[in-house]
Design a protein around this motif. Structure first.
Motif, PDB file in Angstrom:
ATOM      1  N   ASN A  24       0.814  -1.209   0.000  1.00 33.53           N
ATOM      2  CA  ASN A  24       0.000   0.000   0.000  1.00 33.53           C
ATOM      3  C   ASN A  24       0.858   1.274   0.000  1.00 33.53           C
ATOM      4  O   ASN A  24       0.748   2.128  -0.879  1.00 33.53           O
ATOM      5  CB  ASN A  24      -0.901  -0.107   1.246  1.00 33.53           C
ATOM      6  N   SER A 296      -4.959  -5.702   7.857  1.00 32.83           N
ATOM      7  CA  SER A 296      -4.925  -6.792   6.884  1.00 32.83           C
ATOM      8  C   SER A 296      -4.362  -8.103   7.411  1.00 32.83           C
ATOM      9  O   SER A 296      -4.497  -9.129   6.756  1.00 32.83           O
ATOM     10  CB  SER A 296      -4.112  -6.339   5.673  1.00 32.83           C
ATOM     11  N   SER A 375      -3.013   2.729   9.015  1.00 34.10           N
ATOM     12  CA  SER A 375      -4.289   3.086   9.639  1.00 34.10           C
ATOM     13  C   SER A 375      -4.097   4.259  10.595  1.00 34.10           C
ATOM     14  O   SER A 375      -4.923   5.178  10.652  1.00 34.10           O
ATOM     15  CB  SER A 375      -4.870   1.889  10.393  1.00 34.10           C
ATOM     16  N   GLU A 378      -3.684   7.374   8.576  1.00 39.62           N
ATOM     17  CA  GLU A 378      -4.957   7.752   7.921  1.00 39.62           C
ATOM     18  C   GLU A 378      -5.900   8.391   8.942  1.00 39.62           C
ATOM     19  O   GLU A 378      -6.609   9.346   8.647  1.00 39.62           O
ATOM     20  CB  GLU A 378      -5.585   6.513   7.263  1.00 39.62           C
ATOM     21  N   ASP A 394       5.101  -3.477  15.113  1.00 33.98           N
ATOM     22  CA  ASP A 394       5.195  -2.066  15.497  1.00 33.98           C
ATOM     23  C   ASP A 394       3.948  -1.559  16.211  1.00 33.98           C
ATOM     24  O   ASP A 394       3.968  -0.508  16.854  1.00 33.98           O
ATOM     25  CB  ASP A 394       5.407  -1.224  14.234  1.00 33.98           C
ATOM     26  N   GLN A 395       2.839  -2.274  16.096  1.00 37.85           N
ATOM     27  CA  GLN A 395       1.549  -1.761  16.591  1.00 37.85           C
ATOM     28  C   GLN A 395       1.555  -1.510  18.096  1.00 37.85           C
ATOM     29  O   GLN A 395       0.913  -0.573  18.584  1.00 37.85           O
ATOM     30  CB  GLN A 395       0.430  -2.735  16.209  1.00 37.85           C
TER      31      GLN A 395
HETATM   32  C1  UDX Z   1       1.074  -4.132   9.161  1.00 36.69           C
HETATM   33  C2  UDX Z   1       1.699  -3.239  10.250  1.00 36.69           C
HETATM   34  O1  UDX Z   1       1.206  -3.314  11.462  1.00 36.69           O
HETATM   35  C3  UDX Z   1       1.892  -1.871   9.808  1.00 36.69           C
HETATM   36  O2  UDX Z   1       2.188  -0.979  10.845  1.00 36.69           O
HETATM   37  C4  UDX Z   1       3.003  -1.977   8.856  1.00 36.69           C
HETATM   38  O3  UDX Z   1       3.347  -0.718   8.379  1.00 36.69           O
HETATM   39  C5  UDX Z   1       2.582  -2.899   7.749  1.00 36.69           C
HETATM   40  O4  UDX Z   1       2.119  -4.172   8.208  1.00 36.69           O
HETATM   41  P1  UDX Z   1      -1.609  -3.863   8.345  1.00 36.69           P
HETATM   42  O5  UDX Z   1      -2.273  -4.833   9.225  1.00 36.69           O
HETATM   43  O6  UDX Z   1      -1.758  -4.086   6.901  1.00 36.69           O
HETATM   44  O7  UDX Z   1      -0.067  -3.606   8.556  1.00 36.69           O
HETATM   45  O8  UDX Z   1      -2.188  -2.426   8.778  1.00 36.69           O
HETATM   46  P2  UDX Z   1      -2.013  -1.004   8.195  1.00 36.69           P
HETATM   47  O9  UDX Z   1      -0.589  -0.598   8.111  1.00 36.69           O
HETATM   48  O10 UDX Z   1      -2.897  -0.160   8.983  1.00 36.69           O
HETATM   49  O11 UDX Z   1      -2.559  -1.128   6.708  1.00 36.69           O
HETATM   50  C6  UDX Z   1      -3.850  -1.545   6.376  1.00 36.69           C
HETATM   51  C7  UDX Z   1      -4.284  -0.811   5.127  1.00 36.69           C
HETATM   52  O12 UDX Z   1      -5.455  -1.430   4.652  1.00 36.69           O
HETATM   53  C8  UDX Z   1      -4.621   0.652   5.396  1.00 36.69           C
HETATM   54  O13 UDX Z   1      -4.047   1.466   4.413  1.00 36.69           O
HETATM   55  C9  UDX Z   1      -6.133   0.712   5.293  1.00 36.69           C
HETATM   56  O14 UDX Z   1      -6.635   1.896   4.720  1.00 36.69           O
HETATM   57  C10 UDX Z   1      -6.433  -0.456   4.401  1.00 36.69           C
HETATM   58  N1  UDX Z   1      -7.761  -0.993   4.700  1.00 36.69           N
HETATM   59  C11 UDX Z   1      -7.982  -1.668   5.849  1.00 36.69           C
HETATM   60  C12 UDX Z   1      -8.775  -0.777   3.790  1.00 36.69           C
HETATM   61  O15 UDX Z   1      -8.570  -0.132   2.755  1.00 36.69           O
HETATM   62  N2  UDX Z   1      -9.991  -1.294   4.057  1.00 36.69           N
HETATM   63  C13 UDX Z   1     -10.271  -1.995   5.178  1.00 36.69           C
HETATM   64  O16 UDX Z   1     -11.412  -2.451   5.328  1.00 36.69           O
HETATM   65  C14 UDX Z   1      -9.225  -2.191   6.117  1.00 36.69           C
END
Ligand code: UDX
Length: 473
Positions: A24, A296, A375, A378, A394-395
């Motif tokens: 992403n 994710s 997240s 965002e 990292d969370q």
């Molecule tokens: C994990 C880590 O915890 C994160 O900090 C690291 O940078 C990458 O791996 P993840 O579980 O994917 O990440 O979380 P996050 O980094 O928040 O990314 C999830 C992405 O999915 C966000 O950009 C969010 O906008 C997107 N998403 C999530 C959607 O578009 N729709 C959804 O329903 C849920």
């Protein structure tokens, strides 16, 4: 064909770790660099490429850049491998034995074209390139997709092991304060260290892998972070003592919006997006909805699911909840009638939401999140306070910073009961709403400024583009 006398356009190869959060943010960097006139080759595994192109319109979106191309490289795993975070050790082992030699061969044989200027490698993949490998001529930039605060904590792990603060000695040791991490004094307890530190043996292979990748960050030509000075300034200064050529260019999704000067569809989708939740949000009062998503990779059992569900219904707030198709491991369950009823009255559940749009919707008043870095950023940009329920990596650090440093919400770390869910949701949505909304609006303002002309991330991105251009001459 390169015209004689005409300067060559820079060409950058971008290679993310094959997980949603990484792909992403690195896609956003790819689009930003493409907009700056740089040729991009985006390397992905066939599995991630398939998922991405199946559920997002990335192919048509990037088709406006004639020199942009997607390319795939094997991860060495069988087609039916689950490729989830529980198999992280297997995934990295396969990358090391199968992908690494192919990647190296491709780099030195000119597979990506004779004009390749440099590589932006997911910094978690440092092991794919040996520091002393003189055959690889292109400068390698490392992009760490996580927070600066977690990178800094990882960098200090060897010191914590050395002075006996690690390993953590069981559950009863979790509230012990960690000392001796500059810029984090009196802040982190054992439970706030990166999730990988929760092992009784500090030789644990995943912990050692992550620490080694981070320690080697200084070997990169430069380090890129999706962060900004007003958010993590003191932490970034500490990281600079080890990696002086640091670019802090986040929040990337906000920088991209500035450069495009309009909203775009997000490309975050490895699952089918359910847009219907936007119409549902349109019918809810301003600030009334708690948006719930665990990103994710989080996985929970039936018991956890039930506690969250009961807690959300009990909170009395409206809720929009993302239950990813693979979020729950635990087989069929019967849903109690009161939950069915409570959800019909006040809830909406989807498999995958258009998260950026959801967070900026005026009906959303707060975010119950796993504190993934994308997240978190965002939510910061949208000015929404958070209830943090970190899962891994990292969370754990991010959620501590959200609650205790940036004061943008509450940390529900290591609690998974309906009472806590209901209480903390109401803390953010009702009881401490004003306090959190104030700090969230202030931080959103700073984030917006950082990606606007004259802002720190805007300037650092220009510096990055200039450096890449200079390398191509
Ligand atoms: C994990 C880590 O915890 C994160 O900090 C690291 O940078 C990458 O791996 P993840 O579980 O994917 O990440 O979380 P996050 O980094 O928040 O990314 C999830 C992405 O999915 C966000 O950009 C969010 O906008 C997107 N998403 C999530 C959607 O578009 N729709 C959804 O329903 C849920």
């Amino acid at each position: 064909m390169v015209m004689e006398g005409k300067p060559q356009a820079p060409h950058v190869l971008i290679f993310p770790l094959p997980f949603q959060g990484h792909i992403n943010s690195m896609l956003k960097l790819a689009e930003l660099l493409s907009l700056a006139g740089i040729t991009i080759t985006f390397l992905n595994t066939p599995h991630s490429h398939h998922q991405l192109t199946h559920h997002s319109d990335v192919l048509s979106r990037f088709s406006r850049f004639p020199t942009f191309r997607f390319c795939t490289i094997t991860d060495g795993l069988s087609p039916d491998h689950p490729r989830t975070i529980e198999f992280f050790a297997q995934i990295i082992a396969s990358f090391d034995t199968v992908t690494k030699p192919i990647f190296k061969h491709w780099l030195i044989s000119g597979h990506f074209g004779p004009d390749l200027t440099c590589v932006v490698l997911d910094a978690f993949f440092k092991n794919l390139i040996d520091a002393e490998d003189a055959e690889i001529k292109q400068p390698i930039f490392g992009f760490r997709t996580v927070s600066g605060c977690s990178v800094w904590a990882y960098l200090r792990v060897p010191h914590l092991i050395e002075d006996g603060q690690l390993p953590i000695r069981g559950e009863e040791d979790m509230d012990r304060m960690i000392t001796n991490i500059p810029a984090m004094e009196n802040l982190l307890r054992c439970r706030d260290l990166p999730g990988f530190c929760r092992v009784t043996d500090t030789n644990d292979s995943v912990l050692q892998f992550v620490v080694k990748q981070t320690q080697q960050s200084y070997q990169f030509h430069a380090l890129i972070l999706n962060s900004f000075e007003d958010l993590e300034g003191p932490i970034l200064s500490n990281i600079r003592t080890l990696c002086p050529n640091l670019y802090a260019i986040g929040p990337l999704h906000a920088l991209l919006k500035t450069k495009l000067s309009h909203e775009t569809e997000s490309m975050n989708n490895l699952w089918q997006v359910d847009q219907s939740c936007l119409a549902w949000l349109d019918n809810q009062p301003p600030g009334s909805v708690i948006y719930v998503s665990f990103g994710s990779i989080t996985v929970m059992g039936n018991r956890g699911l039930m506690e969250f569900w009961h807690g959300l219904v009990k909170s009395g707030r409206n809720f929009l909840w993302v239950i990813r198709p693979d979020l729950v491991k635990g087989g069929e369950i019967e849903i109690p009638a009161e939950l069915e009823e409570g959800t019909k009255q006040r809830g909406y559940i989807v498999g995958w939401a258009p998260q950026e749009k959801v967070l900026s919707h005026e009906a959303v008043g707060g975010f119950l999140t796993h504190s993934g870095w994308n997240s978190t950023l965002e939510s910061i940009v949208a000015g929404k306070p958070m209830v943090c329920w970190p899962y891994t990596a990292d969370q754990q650090v991010n959620s501590r910073f959200v609650s205790n440093v940036w004061k943008l919400g509450v940390d529900m770390k290591d609690l998974c009961d309906r009472e806590s869910v209901a209480t903390m949701v109401n803390d953010v949505m009702v009881n401490r709403k004003e306090e959190f909304m104030r700090s969230a609006s202030e931080m959103a303002e700073l984030a917006g400024r950082s990606v606007s002309p004259g802002g720190s991330s805007y300037a650092d991105f220009d510096r990055l583009v200039n450096e890449i251009r200079l390398l191509s001459q």
